[in-house]
Design a protein around this motif. Structure first.
Motif, PDB file in Angstrom:
ATOM      1  N   THR A  31       0.826  -1.209   0.000  1.00 33.83           N
ATOM      2  CA  THR A  31       0.000   0.000   0.000  1.00 33.83           C
ATOM      3  C   THR A  31       0.859   1.258   0.000  1.00 33.83           C
ATOM      4  O   THR A  31       0.554   2.229  -0.700  1.00 33.83           O
ATOM      5  CB  THR A  31      -0.947   0.013   1.224  1.00 33.83           C
ATOM      6  N   GLN A  32       1.946   1.238   0.767  1.00 32.12           N
ATOM      7  CA  GLN A  32       2.833   2.408   0.766  1.00 32.12           C
ATOM      8  C   GLN A  32       3.411   2.645  -0.625  1.00 32.12           C
ATOM      9  O   GLN A  32       3.525   3.785  -1.070  1.00 32.12           O
ATOM     10  CB  GLN A  32       3.961   2.232   1.788  1.00 32.12           C
ATOM     11  N   GLY A  33       3.755   1.570  -1.310  1.00 28.60           N
ATOM     12  CA  GLY A  33       4.267   1.707  -2.673  1.00 28.60           C
ATOM     13  C   GLY A  33       3.254   2.387  -3.581  1.00 28.60           C
ATOM     14  O   GLY A  33       3.606   3.244  -4.401  1.00 28.60           O
ATOM     15  N   LYS A  34       1.988   2.021  -3.410  1.00 31.19           N
ATOM     16  CA  LYS A  34       0.921   2.638  -4.211  1.00 31.19           C
ATOM     17  C   LYS A  34       0.753   4.113  -3.848  1.00 31.19           C
ATOM     18  O   LYS A  34       0.497   4.959  -4.711  1.00 31.19           O
ATOM     19  CB  LYS A  34      -0.399   1.890  -3.994  1.00 31.19           C
ATOM     20  N   ILE A  35       0.890   4.415  -2.554  1.00 32.40           N
ATOM     21  CA  ILE A  35       0.772   5.809  -2.099  1.00 32.40           C
ATOM     22  C   ILE A  35       1.894   6.660  -2.699  1.00 32.40           C
ATOM     23  O   ILE A  35       1.658   7.767  -3.185  1.00 32.40           O
ATOM     24  CB  ILE A  35       0.790   5.885  -0.555  1.00 32.40           C
ATOM     25  N   PHE A  36       3.128   6.124  -2.675  1.00 31.75           N
ATOM     26  CA  PHE A  36       4.257   6.872  -3.243  1.00 31.75           C
ATOM     27  C   PHE A  36       4.013   7.155  -4.728  1.00 31.75           C
ATOM     28  O   PHE A  36       4.252   8.264  -5.213  1.00 31.75           O
ATOM     29  CB  PHE A  36       5.569   6.093  -3.085  1.00 31.75           C
ATOM     30  N   LYS A  37       3.533   6.131  -5.434  1.00 29.66           N
ATOM     31  CA  LYS A  37       3.268   6.289  -6.865  1.00 29.66           C
ATOM     32  C   LYS A  37       2.179   7.338  -7.092  1.00 29.66           C
ATOM     33  O   LYS A  37       2.274   8.180  -7.997  1.00 29.66           O
ATOM     34  CB  LYS A  37       2.838   4.946  -7.463  1.00 29.66           C
ATOM     35  N   GLU A  38       1.149   7.297  -6.258  1.00 27.39           N
ATOM     36  CA  GLU A  38       0.031   8.238  -6.392  1.00 27.39           C
ATOM     37  C   GLU A  38       0.497   9.683  -6.155  1.00 27.39           C
ATOM     38  O   GLU A  38       0.111  10.603  -6.879  1.00 27.39           O
ATOM     39  CB  GLU A  38      -1.066   7.860  -5.388  1.00 27.39           C
ATOM     40  N   LEU A  39       1.330   9.871  -5.148  1.00 26.70           N
ATOM     41  CA  LEU A  39       1.831  11.215  -4.847  1.00 26.70           C
ATOM     42  C   LEU A  39       2.739  11.734  -5.966  1.00 26.70           C
ATOM     43  O   LEU A  39       2.671  12.913  -6.333  1.00 26.70           O
ATOM     44  CB  LEU A  39       2.575  11.214  -3.507  1.00 26.70           C
ATOM     45  N   ARG A  40       3.565  10.852  -6.520  1.00 22.18           N
ATOM     46  CA  ARG A  40       4.420  11.268  -7.646  1.00 22.18           C
ATOM     47  C   ARG A  40       3.565  11.642  -8.858  1.00 22.18           C
ATOM     48  O   ARG A  40       3.832  12.630  -9.545  1.00 22.18           O
ATOM     49  CB  ARG A  40       5.399  10.146  -8.022  1.00 22.18           C
ATOM     50  N   THR A  41       2.527  10.842  -9.095  1.00 22.39           N
ATOM     51  CA  THR A  41       1.624  11.122 -10.220  1.00 22.39           C
ATOM     52  C   THR A  41       0.928  12.466 -10.024  1.00 22.39           C
ATOM     53  O   THR A  41       0.764  13.245 -10.968  1.00 22.39           O
ATOM     54  CB  THR A  41       0.567  10.001 -10.351  1.00 22.39           C
ATOM     55  N   MET A  42       0.534  12.736  -8.787  1.00 21.51           N
ATOM     56  CA  MET A  42      -0.144  13.997  -8.484  1.00 21.51           C
ATOM     57  C   MET A  42       0.781  15.193  -8.737  1.00 21.51           C
ATOM     58  O   MET A  42       0.371  16.199  -9.320  1.00 21.51           O
ATOM     59  CB  MET A  42      -0.604  13.985  -7.018  1.00 21.51           C
ATOM     60  N   SER A  43       2.035  15.066  -8.314  1.00 21.00           N
ATOM     61  CA  SER A  43       2.997  16.153  -8.537  1.00 21.00           C
ATOM     62  C   SER A  43       3.210  16.393 -10.031  1.00 21.00           C
ATOM     63  O   SER A  43       3.241  17.537 -10.493  1.00 21.00           O
ATOM     64  CB  SER A  43       4.336  15.832  -7.865  1.00 21.00           C
ATOM     65  N   ARG A  44       3.342  15.310 -10.787  1.00 18.71           N
ATOM     66  CA  ARG A  44       3.532  15.455 -12.242  1.00 18.71           C
ATOM     67  C   ARG A  44       2.295  16.067 -12.893  1.00 18.71           C
ATOM     68  O   ARG A  44       2.396  16.886 -13.811  1.00 18.71           O
ATOM     69  CB  ARG A  44       3.846  14.089 -12.874  1.00 18.71           C
ATOM     70  N   PHE A  45       1.129  15.671 -12.406  1.00 17.30           N
ATOM     71  CA  PHE A  45      -0.132  16.205 -12.927  1.00 17.30           C
ATOM     72  C   PHE A  45      -0.188  17.723 -12.726  1.00 17.30           C
ATOM     73  O   PHE A  45      -0.567  18.476 -13.637  1.00 17.30           O
ATOM     74  CB  PHE A  45      -1.302  15.530 -12.200  1.00 17.30           C
ATOM     75  N   LEU A  46       0.203  18.181 -11.549  1.00 18.02           N
ATOM     76  CA  LEU A  46       0.225  19.619 -11.271  1.00 18.02           C
ATOM     77  C   LEU A  46       1.214  20.339 -12.184  1.00 18.02           C
ATOM     78  O   LEU A  46       0.899  21.375 -12.774  1.00 18.02           O
ATOM     79  CB  LEU A  46       0.602  19.866  -9.805  1.00 18.02           C
ATOM     80  N   GLN A  47       2.400  19.766 -12.301  1.00 20.56           N
ATOM     81  CA  GLN A  47       3.445  20.415 -13.099  1.00 20.56           C
ATOM     82  C   GLN A  47       3.080  20.491 -14.576  1.00 20.56           C
ATOM     83  O   GLN A  47       3.364  21.488 -15.245  1.00 20.56           O
ATOM     84  CB  GLN A  47       4.775  19.678 -12.894  1.00 20.56           C
ATOM     85  N   ARG A  48       2.417  19.441 -15.067  1.00 24.84           N
ATOM     86  CA  ARG A  48       2.041  19.416 -16.489  1.00 24.84           C
ATOM     87  C   ARG A  48       0.907  20.388 -16.805  1.00 24.84           C
ATOM     88  O   ARG A  48       0.740  20.798 -17.948  1.00 24.84           O
ATOM     89  CB  ARG A  48       1.606  18.004 -16.903  1.00 24.84           C
ATOM     90  N   ASN A  49       0.124  20.715 -15.796  1.00 25.46           N
ATOM     91  CA  ASN A  49      -1.079  21.524 -16.043  1.00 25.46           C
ATOM     92  C   ASN A  49      -1.006  22.919 -15.425  1.00 25.46           C
ATOM     93  O   ASN A  49      -2.031  23.513 -15.098  1.00 25.46           O
ATOM     94  CB  ASN A  49      -2.310  20.782 -15.506  1.00 25.46           C
ATOM     95  N   GLN A  50       0.202  23.447 -15.316  1.00 20.77           N
ATOM     96  CA  GLN A  50       0.368  24.761 -14.686  1.00 20.77           C
ATOM     97  C   GLN A  50      -0.321  25.882 -15.450  1.00 20.77           C
ATOM     98  O   GLN A  50      -0.647  26.918 -14.876  1.00 20.77           O
ATOM     99  CB  GLN A  50       1.856  25.091 -14.546  1.00 20.77           C
ATOM    100  N   SER A  51      -0.535  25.679 -16.738  1.00 20.75           N
ATOM    101  CA  SER A  51      -1.169  26.735 -17.536  1.00 20.75           C
ATOM    102  C   SER A  51      -2.695  26.664 -17.476  1.00 20.75           C
ATOM    103  O   SER A  51      -3.385  27.556 -17.964  1.00 20.75           O
ATOM    104  CB  SER A  51      -0.716  26.638 -18.996  1.00 20.75           C
ATOM    105  N   GLN A  52      -3.219  25.594 -16.881  1.00 17.77           N
ATOM    106  CA  GLN A  52      -4.672  25.419 -16.806  1.00 17.77           C
ATOM    107  C   GLN A  52      -5.241  26.163 -15.601  1.00 17.77           C
ATOM    108  O   GLN A  52      -4.546  26.409 -14.624  1.00 17.77           O
ATOM    109  CB  GLN A  52      -5.023  23.931 -16.682  1.00 17.77           C
TER     110      GLN A  52
END
Length: 203
Positions: A31-52
Motif C-alpha cells: 500500500t505504501q508503494g501505491k501511495i508513493f506512486k500516487e503522490l508522484r503522479t499527483m505532482s507530475r499532474f500539477l506540473q504538467r497543467n500549470q497553464s490550466q
C-alpha cells in the motif's frame, strides 16, 4: 480536470482506508508503494497543467487528497516514508501558480508544510512563517460577459486580455454587469484567482 482530481481524492481515501484497516499491517509495504506512486503522479499532474485554470472544486479535492496522506504521515513510525513523500507533494503544490492552487488552498498546504518539516528531518529554520502572499490586485475593463458568466477582460494600459474569470450565472453580479455594459463602463479588480471588486461607472 475536475474528474481527474476527484479520482485522486477517491483513490487516496481507498489507500488510507486500506492502511488503517484490520489487514493494514500485512499490506503495509504494498500500500505504501501505491501511495508513493500516487503522490508522484499527483505532482507530475500539477506540473504538467500549470497553464490550466483549476476550478475551486478541483483544487479542493486535490488538496483534500494530499490531506489524507499528510494525516497518515503525521502518525510517524512506519508511516514516516509517507510523510516524506507527502512533504514533497506539499512543496510542489506551494510552488504552483494561483490558477492551479489558490490562496485558500495554499494556506492549508503551508500549515502542513510546517507540520511535516520537523517529522521528515528538515531544517527547522526552513519553516515558512506568515501568510501566503496573495497576488497583487489587477484592474480590468470588462468588454463582455457570456451566457455562462465568463468575462472578457482587458487591461487598458497593456492591452492584455483574460477570459478565465467567471461570475455565477444569473447571480446579482451577473445581472449587474450585463445591465451595466449596455450603457456604462464596468471595471473588475482581481487578485490571484478571485474577483475582489466590481465597479460600474456613474453607479
Amino acid at each position: 480536470m475536475d474528474s481527474r482530481c476527484i479520482k485522486f481524492w477517491e483513490d487516496g481515501q481507498a489507500l488510507v482506508a486500506t492502511v488503517s484497516g484490520p489487514d493494514g499491517t500485512a499490506k503495509m509495504n504494498t500500500t505504501q508503494g501505491k501511495i508513493f506512486k500516487e503522490l508522484r503522479t499527483m505532482s507530475r499532474f500539477l506540473q504538467r497543467n500549470q497553464s490550466q485554470r483549476f476550478s475551486d472544486a478541483a483544487q479542493q479535492k486535490l488538496v483534500d487528497c494530499v490531506g489524507h496522506y499528510v494525516g497518515l504521515g503525521k502518525q510517524g513510525g512506519a508511516m514516516l516514508p509517507v510523510a516524506e513523500a507527502a512533504f514533497q507533494t506539499v512543496k510542489d503544490g506551494l510552488a504552483m501558480p494561483f490558477n492551479v492552487v489558490g490562496t485558500k488552498q495554499k494556506k492549508r498546504l503551508l500549515k502542513w508544510y510546517n507540520e511535516l518539516i520537523a517529522l521528515v528531518g528538515g531544517d527547522p529554520d526552513a519553516t515558512i512563517t506568515g501568510e501566503v502572499v496573495a497576488e497583487p490586485s489587477v484592474e480590468w475593463s470588462v468588454l463582455d460577459i457570456d451566457e455562462d458568466g465568463f468575462l472578457s477582460l482587458m487591461q487598458v494600459d497593456t492591452g492584455d486580455t483574460n477570459e478565465s474569470f467567471q461570475v455565477k450565472k444569473k447571480s446579482a453580479e451577473y445581472k449587474r454587469i450585463k445591465k451595466a455594459l449596455e450603457s456604462s463602463e464596468v471595471t473588475v479588480v482581481t487578485s490571484g484567482d478571485d474577483i475582489e471588486e466590481i465597479r460600474v461607472e456613474n453607479e
